[in-house]
Every structure is written in C-alpha cells, then in structure tokens.
Design an enzyme around this catalytic site. Structure first.
Site, PDB file in Angstrom:
ATOM      1  N   TYR A 132       0.866  -1.178   0.000  1.00 15.27           N
ATOM      2  CA  TYR A 132       0.000   0.000   0.000  1.00 15.27           C
ATOM      3  C   TYR A 132       0.906   1.232   0.000  1.00 15.27           C
ATOM      4  CZ  TYR A 132      -3.829   3.043   1.713  1.00 15.27           C
ATOM      5  OH  TYR A 132      -4.765   4.035   1.876  1.00 15.27           O
ATOM      6  N   LYS A 141      -1.215  -1.143  -4.293  1.00 17.72           N
ATOM      7  CA  LYS A 141      -2.249  -0.110  -4.160  1.00 17.72           C
ATOM      8  C   LYS A 141      -1.521   1.222  -4.171  1.00 17.72           C
ATOM      9  CE  LYS A 141      -5.962   1.660  -1.208  1.00 17.72           C
ATOM     10  NZ  LYS A 141      -5.492   3.064  -1.119  1.00 17.72           N
TER      11      LYS A 141
END
EC number: 4.1.3.3
Length: 300
Positions: free
Chosen positions: A190, A220
C-alpha cells in the site's frame, strides 16, 4: 474496483455514511435496482468503513456508530454489504485502510472489523483484502495471521511511518516479514507517501520484489505521481501484477497508463458511476468516460 470501507467516524465520515445508507434505503423502497458489475482487470474496490463515532443523522439512517461507551457498532456491516452490492455494483472490499481508520483502532477492534466483513461478505463479495500494516512488526504479523485464519482473500501493508525505512532494502525486509506470517495469502504493498512520509518510489520498490516476497501480488498506489505509476506498469508487464490506483479523481488518467483496477473511498457512494466509467473506457468511449470521471472530481 474495490471500495475502501469508510470510517463512519467524525463529521465527514458520518456524512458519507448517511448519504450511502440513505441511497441504499431509497433503493430498497423502489425495489432495489442493481448496478452493473465491474468488468475487466481487478475492477473497482471499495475502501471499507470503520463503524464508529455516532452522529445523530448517521445513527438515524441505520449507520450506527459508537455509543457513549465508545464501542464499535458492528451491526451495520451486513446492511452495508447489501448496499454496496445492490446499489453500487461493488463486490471487492479493502478493509481497515485509510478510509477505515485502521491505524486508529486497537488490534482487537481491527480483528473484529475484519471478521465481520469476511462473515457478512461470504457468498456476496468477490474479494476482501485486509490492511494489516502497523508500526510494530509483531502486530502486523499477528494481523496477517488473523486475516489468513478468518479466510480473507489477501493482505496489504503500508510502510511503517514513525521510524521510517530509509531505503528500499529496509522497507522490503519489513514487508517480507509480514508476508511470511501469512504465506498462503496474496500480498499487496500500500503505497501512500503523503501519509507515511516514506518517499521510496514504488517503481524502485517493485524491482525484483517477487524474489524476496513470492506472494507479492500487486500495488495499491495512492499517490498523484503518475510518472512513478506509469513506470511501475511499464517495467513490470510480464509479472502480471495488479496495479490498483488509489486517487479517485485521477482514475481515468491511471487507466490510460495501465491501471488494472481501483481502490477508493468515493466508490462507497459513486461505485455505480465509476463502473460506468470503466465500461466506457473498455469500449473506448473516452468522451463518456471523461464525463463520468468529472463526478468524483466535483464531489471531492
């Protein structure tokens, strides 16, 4: 497309919750129209809300929240799953991320939130990815093991942001230790440097990452640096990573650069509109796609 489950806490989050549930209740009243399912790639993911901090309008709409005791009201999650599937056409959930205020919750709260989403989403949702990042490596590992135990479909981790990793190797070593705690689960990094302060470029991080983390599945990417994002895509085409873009108002630009899906907070209430943009992009109707992209830009 994934949603980030919203936090339902504080004035903004409760306003989002009130909007979402009001729209859902209207749908039930008129027979519950179903939005089109996302097509292609990883699709649209919703950032799942953490359910806390009651405000009158949200509580009245069914959003629930924290009572005076400060406990989380988990009873809304089942209704929220139905709203996302029936009204927004979103069936992929990113739990305990930024929108879900995961790092503001205790470890036991994060575990319970994850359990409720997995339980309520069974046979309704396609994928549930749990964010297990924490400042403590041990806590991240415990959360990763818990996600595997309850049957999550994947885990994601942000960079630790107090004692920050100072280079790529240090960051990968941290991620590797977390991923190893749940070796059967797909692992996502992330990337959100505006909040972590970790400025290691994602393109640099991905270079050779599967040699260190065999379960690495994708990224992400929650940053506005489209040069970095484009280089991630261009230099890793053969690996078939999932490139999930996390800046809702720039999604169309990211699709042009090769994004395979999206994770965002506005998809909680603009999922249907975003699905329409994805469909327009697939059929190369770029004028319609641009019109749909203007919707989250106006809301944000």
């Amino acid at each position: 497309m994934f949603i980030q489950a919203p936090a339902f806490g504080g004035p903004l989050k409760n306003r989002e919750l009130h909007l979402c549930l009001t729209l859902w209740e209207r749908g039930v009243a008129r027979g519950g129209a179903t939005a089109p399912r996302p097509r292609g790639g990883a699709g649209t993911w919703c950032a799942a809300p953490a359910i806390k901090s009651a405000v009158g309008s949200a509580a009245r709409s069914g959003g629930g929240g924290r009572a005076a005791s400060g406990e989380i009201n988990f009873s809304v999650i089942g209704r929220y799953v139905d709203y996302l599937v029936e009204e927004q056409g979103v069936k992929n959930i990113f739990v305990n991320g930024t929108t879900g205020e995961g790092l503001s919750l205790s470890i036991s709260e994060r575990c319970r939130v994850a359990e409720e989403w997995v339980t309520e989403g069974r046979n309704k949702l396609d994928q549930i990815v749990i964010h297990v990042g924490a400042l403590s490596l041990k806590e991240s590992q415990e959360l990763a093991q818990h996600a595997a135990k309850i049957g999550a479909d994947g885990i994601a981790v942000i960079a630790p942001f107090f004692l920050k990793p100072w280079n790529k190797d240090v960051l990968i070593n941290f991620l590797k230790e977390v991923a190893a705690a749940a070796p059967a689960l797909p692992f996502y990094y992330y990337h959100i440097p505006a909040l972590t302060g970790v400025k290691i470029r994602a393109e640099e991080l991905l270079d050779g990452i599967q040699d260190k983390i065999p379960t690495f599945q994708g990224l992400k990417f929650s940053d506005t640096d489209l040069l970095d994002f484009g280089q991630c895509v261009d230099q890793n085409r053969q690996q078939q990573f999932a490139f999930l873009f996390g800046v809702d108002e720039q999604l169309l630009s990211a699709l042009v650069m090769g994004a395979t899906g999206a994770v965002g907070s506005t998809y909680n209430y603009l999922g249907k509109k975003t699905n329409q943009m994805l469909e327009a992009f697939e059929r190369k109707d770029f004028s319609s796609a641009l019109n749909h992209q203007r919707c989250p830009k106006a809301v944000i």
